[in-house]
Structures are given as C-alpha cells and as structure tokens.
Design a protein around this motif. Structure first.
Motif, PDB file in Angstrom:
ATOM      1  N   ALA A 157       0.816  -1.217   0.000  1.00  0.00           N
ATOM      2  CA  ALA A 157       0.000   0.000   0.000  1.00  0.00           C
ATOM      3  C   ALA A 157       0.848   1.264   0.000  1.00  0.00           C
ATOM      4  O   ALA A 157       0.414   2.317  -0.485  1.00  0.00           O
ATOM      5  N   CYS A 158       2.052   1.177   0.531  1.00  0.00           N
ATOM      6  CA  CYS A 158       2.923   2.353   0.612  1.00  0.00           C
ATOM      7  C   CYS A 158       3.367   2.858  -0.755  1.00  0.00           C
ATOM      8  O   CYS A 158       3.891   3.971  -0.856  1.00  0.00           O
ATOM      9  N   GLY A 159       3.160   2.084  -1.792  1.00  0.00           N
ATOM     10  CA  GLY A 159       3.501   2.531  -3.138  1.00  0.00           C
ATOM     11  C   GLY A 159       2.421   3.376  -3.778  1.00  0.00           C
ATOM     12  O   GLY A 159       2.638   3.960  -4.837  1.00  0.00           O
ATOM     13  N   LEU A 232      10.705   0.030   7.344  1.00  0.00           N
ATOM     14  CA  LEU A 232      10.502   1.269   8.085  1.00  0.00           C
ATOM     15  C   LEU A 232      10.818   2.486   7.213  1.00  0.00           C
ATOM     16  O   LEU A 232      10.092   3.490   7.238  1.00  0.00           O
ATOM     17  N   GLY A 233      11.878   2.392   6.425  1.00  0.00           N
ATOM     18  CA  GLY A 233      12.256   3.492   5.545  1.00  0.00           C
ATOM     19  C   GLY A 233      11.218   3.759   4.473  1.00  0.00           C
ATOM     20  O   GLY A 233      10.926   4.922   4.149  1.00  0.00           O
ATOM     21  N   ILE A 234      10.642   2.692   3.928  1.00  0.00           N
ATOM     22  CA  ILE A 234       9.621   2.840   2.895  1.00  0.00           C
ATOM     23  C   ILE A 234       8.371   3.493   3.472  1.00  0.00           C
ATOM     24  O   ILE A 234       7.772   4.388   2.864  1.00  0.00           O
ATOM     25  N   VAL A 235       7.971   3.068   4.665  1.00  0.00           N
ATOM     26  CA  VAL A 235       6.801   3.666   5.311  1.00  0.00           C
ATOM     27  C   VAL A 235       7.067   5.135   5.621  1.00  0.00           C
ATOM     28  O   VAL A 235       6.220   6.015   5.384  1.00  0.00           O
ATOM     29  N   SER A 236       8.252   5.433   6.140  1.00  0.00           N
ATOM     30  CA  SER A 236       8.614   6.807   6.485  1.00  0.00           C
ATOM     31  C   SER A 236       8.578   7.714   5.264  1.00  0.00           C
ATOM     32  O   SER A 236       8.023   8.823   5.305  1.00  0.00           O
ATOM     33  N   GLU A 237       9.144   7.235   4.156  1.00  0.00           N
ATOM     34  CA  GLU A 237       9.168   8.030   2.928  1.00  0.00           C
ATOM     35  C   GLU A 237       7.766   8.218   2.363  1.00  0.00           C
ATOM     36  O   GLU A 237       7.388   9.317   1.926  1.00  0.00           O
TER      37      GLU A 237
END
Length: 343
Positions: A157-159, A232-237
């Motif tokens: 979903a983060c994409g 974590l980095g993908i969610v943060s970005e």
C-alpha cells in the motif's frame, strides 16, 4: 423418406459437423503463440493474453473514462497458481500485468487496488510495491484496505498515491519474521542423528537437526533487522513520518483503520465506494466508470496443458488452497506477516 435419402442426409450432417470442428480448431491454433526450439519441436503453446474488462459501475454521460479495480487477495507469494484458479489466487505477475495494462490504457484515469491480505514473502511484497509505485508515477493509484492489509499488505500500500481504510480494517504489523523448527532433542529420543558436510560455518544455519549457535542467532537477527529497516524506511518516505516516530507503532502490532489514520499510516476512512470517488477526483474524471480485469481461461489452462511440452507425459495437478487461509511458513524464508499468522 427413403433409406437412401436418410443415409445421404446423415452423411451430410456428419461432414458438416467435422468441417465445423476443423474450422474451430484452425481458428484456435491461429491465436496461439508458439515457441519453436532449434530442433523444430514445439516447446510451449500459449494463447496470447489480454485481461478482459467487467463493468462494476457504468460511466456517466457515456464517458469513455475508466477507473480500474484490481484485487490483491490472500497471502502474497512469489509462487502463482495458473489455470482456472489464477484469478482466485493471484501471484506477483498477474498483479503486475494488471497494473501495466491499466497504465497503458489511455482511457484509464486512475487505479483502485483493493488489498485484503495478511502479508507474505518479503521479496514478493517488495516486487508488487515497486510495481504499484511505478504505476502511481503515471496515474493515481488508490489503495483500499479491506478486512486486512497487514505487514506485506501494508508494505504494498505504501507505493500508492493515497490509502483508504475501513474503520474495522486490521493493518500495520510493520515487521519481519523468520521461523525455523528445532527437532534435535526429538532426534536424540528416537535414536536418530544427522550429519551435514558444509563449505562454511553458516551454510547449514537454521538447521533443525542441531541446536543453534549464538553467532548464528546474531547472523539471522541481522538479516531480519536489515529487512525491517527497509520496511521502516519505505513507510517513512511514503507517509512523511520520521522513523523514530513510526517506531511507536512499528513494533509488529496490528491496528484498526482508525488507529492507522491517527498514526498517519492511511489518508482516509471509508469504503470501496469512497476509494472510487477519490480515484475519480485524483484522475480528474467525475464521470468515469469502474471496471475490473479478469483472466480469460483458455482451453490449455482448463486442461492443465499450458506449459506442457510436445510428447511429454500428462502432468498430475494438485492444488492445496489451505495456504490461502493459513499460510505455511517455509523455514528460513523471511516474511512480512502478523505474528498470529506465523505458525
């Protein structure tokens, strides 16, 4: 009617039937894409694929604009099920194909990806996430979270451009898990032992036949930590939330849609109709209809012959759908899954 006339009529009907069968076979063969090897034998015969559309909501004012609804259902896996079960249990490639077709269709103004998944394999989740992110650079992608979009499901979903969750959606579960089973004590009780010849100290890590060494535990934990840091980095970005702030909720727990909104993990609370409305707004097409893609089942799929070589013995097809309900984790494979699914 005389016997002679009746016989001629029967023969005519028989020839007509044979001619019809041959014509249909000829038409079917012309639609096949044959891969011919150097020894002039057919190695595979597959119908060329194009995803067909099923109307979910008709467009207003005879508009040609469309919103494409794509489903990501079940455990995310690099393994795909072909044939008549492909639509019910999609793998990575069918999702990528649907996204690519939607992006390439000029009448598609936005995409709604419905996610109903507890997560799955790390790499498979990452591949789909990347495909969603690439699509979102061209056209708006709205993820609608259904009953569950946890761990790998949330990773995907983060994409998206925007995320809509229901009040009762279970999501987040930001974390990584690797499991193994140790049966060395059981071996001792029944008088069994295992000898392994390896090329290095870590070649048989996670072997259940012996106790795990401390350096192996540190090694596996480091792998998990690296994958968790990427998650974590993908969610943060994606969400614009600092990593340290995310750690308050990114400890593997699942949260409701409302809690996810408060933690800035999603953009909106609503239902799939709200996701359609948001997609129309982002796609600047208030009159767009909604369509779903479906895979047309070919004769080869139905017979389980899609990948059979000429002259090969018929393959035995076995289908185990239990993993779609409760996944069986493979030892040593990293997963984005909630703890309750890791059994």
């Amino acid at each position: 009617m005389s016997n002679k006339t009746y016989g001629c009529l029967t023969l005519f009907m028989l020839l007509l039937l044979i001619g019809s069968i041959l014509l249909n076979v000829g038409l079917f063969v012309t639609k096949l894409d044959f891969d011919v090897s150097t020894d002039a034998t057919f190695t595979a015969a597959r119908p060329k694929r194009h995803l067909h559309e099923v109307v979910v909501e008709n467009p207003a004012k005879s508009s040609a604009d469309k919103i494409v609804h794509i489903d990501l259902e079940g455990v995310i896996s690099s393994m795909s099920v072909s044939g008549i079960f492909a639509e019910a249990m999609p793998g990575v490639e069918p999702i990528k194909q649907a996204l690519e077709q939607a992006v390439n269709d000029k009448n598609v103004k936005a995409i709604v990806l419905r996610v109903n998944s507890p997560g799955g394999e790390v790499t498979a989740s990452d591949i789909i996430y990347n495909a969603v992110k690439k699509a979102a650079k061209v056209k708006p992608v709205v993820v609608y979270m259904d009953a569950m979009a946890a761990s790998g499901g949330y990773y995907v979903a983060c994409g998206a451009t925007k995320i809509v969750a229901s009040e009762t959606t279970l999501t987040a579960s930001i974390g990584v898990i690797i499991e193994t089973m140790n049966y060395s004590e059981l071996f001792g009780k029944v008088g069994l032992s295992m000898t392994a010849f390896t090329s290095g100290a870590f070649k048989d890590s996670l072997s259940g036949a012996r106790p795990m060494r401390e350096d192996e535990k540190a090694y596996v934990q480091n792998l998990v930590t690296q994958m968790y840091d990427r998650f974590l980095g993908i969610v943060s970005e994606s969400r614009g939330v600092p990593k340290e702030q995310l750690k308050n909720v990114a400890d593997g727990r699942v949260v409701t849609g409302r809690e996810a909104l408060n933690a800035k993990l999603v953009d909106q609370i609503g239902y799939v109709e709200d996701a359609y409305a948001l997609a129309r707004t982002l796609g600047k097409s208030a009159d767009a209809g909604v369509v779903k893609y479906r895979h047309e089942v070919s004769l080869f799929d139905a017979l389980g012959m899609a990948s059979a070589k000429a002259g090969a013995a018929p393959a035995k097809m076995e289908l185990d759908v239990s993993s779609a309900l409760m996944p069986k984790l493979l030892p040593g494979v990293p997963y984005y899954l909630p703890p309750s699914f890791a059994h």
